[in-house]
Design an enzyme around this catalytic site. Structure first.
Site, short mmCIF file in Angstrom:
data_model
loop_
_atom_site.label_atom_id
_atom_site.label_comp_id
_atom_site.label_asym_id
_atom_site.label_seq_id
_atom_site.Cartn_x
_atom_site.Cartn_y
_atom_site.Cartn_z
N LYS A 182 0.94 -1.64 0.22
CA LYS A 182 -0.15 0.16 -0.11
C LYS A 182 0.79 1.08 0.19
O LYS A 182 1.12 1.66 0.83
CB LYS A 182 -0.51 0.32 1.17
CG LYS A 182 -2.29 0.96 1.26
CD LYS A 182 -1.53 1.96 0.69
CE LYS A 182 -1.43 3.10 1.91
NZ LYS A 182 -1.58 4.35 1.33
N GLU A 240 8.17 1.33 11.98
CA GLU A 240 9.55 2.28 11.67
C GLU A 240 8.43 3.14 11.78
O GLU A 240 8.22 3.80 11.43
CB GLU A 240 10.29 2.16 10.45
CG GLU A 240 10.63 0.22 10.39
CD GLU A 240 12.18 0.37 11.56
OE1 GLU A 240 12.40 0.91 11.96
OE2 GLU A 240 12.50 -0.85 11.89
N CYS A 264 13.34 10.42 8.61
CA CYS A 264 12.89 10.21 10.18
C CYS A 264 13.78 10.27 10.53
O CYS A 264 14.06 10.61 11.97
CB CYS A 264 12.24 8.86 9.76
SG CYS A 264 13.88 7.90 9.31
N GLU A 271 7.66 15.38 16.44
CA GLU A 271 8.30 15.84 15.22
C GLU A 271 7.73 16.57 14.46
O GLU A 271 6.63 16.64 14.45
CB GLU A 271 8.07 14.61 14.71
CG GLU A 271 9.35 13.96 13.07
CD GLU A 271 9.02 12.68 12.79
OE1 GLU A 271 7.66 12.15 12.95
OE2 GLU A 271 10.05 11.79 12.41
#
Ligand code: NAD
Length: 495
Positions: free
Chosen positions: A189, A265, A300, A399
């Protein structure tokens, strides 16, 4: 390396409407619906993708299950899987220019970085697991003489892969390659705003000889297709990279459905710690600027919290400012741009929201803070630095996933460790020091999946990547990642 002439030709290619990839062929969504794709380079329509639904996920999972049961991949000799995956790596390299430009038109990453990080690194990852799979042995247990205990390693079955838009091909390959090498069948996906390269990957895999149904790609909205994959009763595992909130949902979906295993993750708020005895402050400043601002901070492991020892603070900040203002933000398809576009107008608005809140909370804006190059129609943001950031501010805790750096100062090692570990994340980190003992103490003290020393970022496929705390669990890359996609089965044989 790709040339500007090749880029300028490829950027004009028509893309048109892209379907799903199920059972070895392109197909429309069951509903016939599509989603528009806008390029962040100029804000103009680029293509359209199929707007998949739960019905399409079900078609893809059924195809993957059928292929798995048939065994032409799952029970094939590892040498065969190695041959097909090696051919796929070669095809990706052959089409590297095309894939790199396609990806940049979709997500805005500067081409210099995208070329290496997307097709080339994906090809390297696929080759690595292709090479590894015929070196995985089962085990014989140390039993008594009258029994034989065998430990077999078997594929899990159908693996769902859900990835974000910052490096869809590279991150996709970190999951797809070990899953396929181990003999699983996969349903991917892709992220709705950057699906095009993964669709092309599936076509190349078919050309490389991957049997139909072994790799399927279902595009669409995360809340629809991602949820359907997470809840599907016939999916054995989900390998996910993305945000914390969606990671939590995937755990919920697993609990509500078939207890499929979930590997996460997630995000980070990674500390980059500069001690006064850093070997070369100027170089540390240049690398630190790149470590937060490349790909517009949409990395990331970006070093988004900079901690600088007070005695060198002013000197380091001068170097950092000069390194930052030298970065050229511009057309990501221009090889001279150091930083490309923010992936979408929505992400840019989110970044600007963080800037407004940091200002309100009393941080001092050193540079940037605004949208730039508005005349292009694209989404560009100036590299942004805030200082006087304190632990209670949003910028120290959450973040951004954009080009926004928060700087704090510290007096000594103990304070550096306390600040470094004071978020809910634990993905990456760095320490700059010439003292070997300080470096090793910091490696032990920092709660993170990786501690860089006298560099920021950079790694290769030989080492694992992943986080601790709310940065997730399970590791991508290296031989350790293969273990996630293999189950152990015991045979206990009376002799
Ligand atoms: P996101 O979580 O919004 O989306 C990730 C993927 O999940 C997309 O494919 C999306 O369509 C899908 N999704 C959305 N809603 C879903 C739902 N309800 N159920 C199932 N799937 C759903 O993340 P993003 O904005 O695409 O990416 C940014 C995030 O990814 C950041 O937090 C970043 O730190 C993280 N990230 C982590 C790593 C790592 O290796 N740890 C690498 C890159 C990005």
């Amino acid at each position: 390396m790709i040339t500007q002439t090749a880029i300028d030709t490829l950027r004009k290619t028509e893309i048109g409407a892209r379907g799903l990839f199920i059972d070895g062929a392109q197909t429309e969504a069951t509903s016939g619906a599509t989603l528009p794709v806008t390029s962040p380079i100029d804000g103009r329509p680029l293509a359209s993708i199929a707007d998949g639904t739960a019905a399409d996920i079900d078609r893809a999972v059924q195809s993957a299950r059928k292929a798995f049961e048939k065994g032409s991949w799952s029970r094939s000799a590892p040498a065969f899987r190695k041959k097909v995956l090696t051919r796929l790596a070669e095809l990706i390299e052959k089409h590297a220019d095309e894939l790199a430009v396609l990806g940049v038109r979709d997500n805005g990453t500067e081409i210099g970085m995208a070329y290496k990080a997307e097709p080339l690194s994906a090809a390297g990852t696929i080759r690595y697991y292709a090479e590894a799979i015929d070196k995985v042995y089962g085990e014989i247990a140390p039993t008594a003489d009258n029994v034989l205990g065998l430990i077999h390693k078997e594929p899990l079955g159908v693996v769902g892969v859900i990835v974000p838009w910052n490096f869809p091909l590279m991150i996709g390959a970190w999951k797809i390659a070990p899953a396929l090498a181990a003999g699983n069948c996969v349903v991917v996906k892709p992220p709705e705003i950057a699906s095009l390269t993964l669709l092309r990957l599936a076509e190349l895999a078919s050309e490389a000889g991957l049997p139909a149904g072994v790799l399927n790609v279902v595009t669409g909205r995360g809340a629809v297709t991602g949820e359907a994959l997470g809840l599907h009763m016939d999916v054995d595992a989900i390998a996910f990279t993305g945000s914390g909130p969606v990671g939590r949902r995937l755990l919920e979906y697993s609990a509500r459905s078939n207890l499929k295993r979930v590997f996460l993750e997630l995000g980070g708020k990674s500390p980059n710690i500069v001690f006064a005895d850093a070997p070369d402050l100027k170089q540390a400043a240049v690398v630190s600027a790149n470590g937060i601002f490349r790909n517009s901070g949409q990395v990331c492991v970006a070093g988004s919290r900079l901690l600088v020892q007070a005695s060198v603070y002013d000197r380091f900040m001068d170097e950092l400012l000069s390194a930052t203002t030298r970065l050229k933000v511009g057309d990501p398809l221009d090889l001279t741009s150091d930083v490309g576009a923010v992936s979408s107008a929505e992400q840019l608005d989110k970044n600007l929201g963080f800037v407004a809140r940091a200002t309100e909370e009393g941080a001092r804006l050193v540079t940037g803070g605004d949208r730039i190059l508005t005349e292009t129609g694209g989404s560009y943001m100036a590299p942004t630095i805030f200082e006087n950031v304190t632990q209670d501010m949003q910028l120290a805790r959450e973040e951004v996933f954009g080009p926004v750096l928060g700087v704090m100062r510290f007096e000594n090692e103990e304070e550096a460790v306390r600040l470094a570990n004071s978020t809910v994340y634990g993905l990456a980190s760095a320490v700059w020091t010439a003292n070997l003992s300080t470096a090793h103490r910091m490696v032990r003290a920092i709660n993170a999946g990786v501690v860089h020393v006298n560099t920021y970022g950079g790694a290769d496929i030989t080492v694992p990547l992943g986080g601790v705390k709310q940065s997730g669990f399970g590791r991508d890359k290296s031989l350790h990642a293969l273990e996630k996609y293999l189950d152990l089965k015991t045979a206990w044989i009376a002799l």
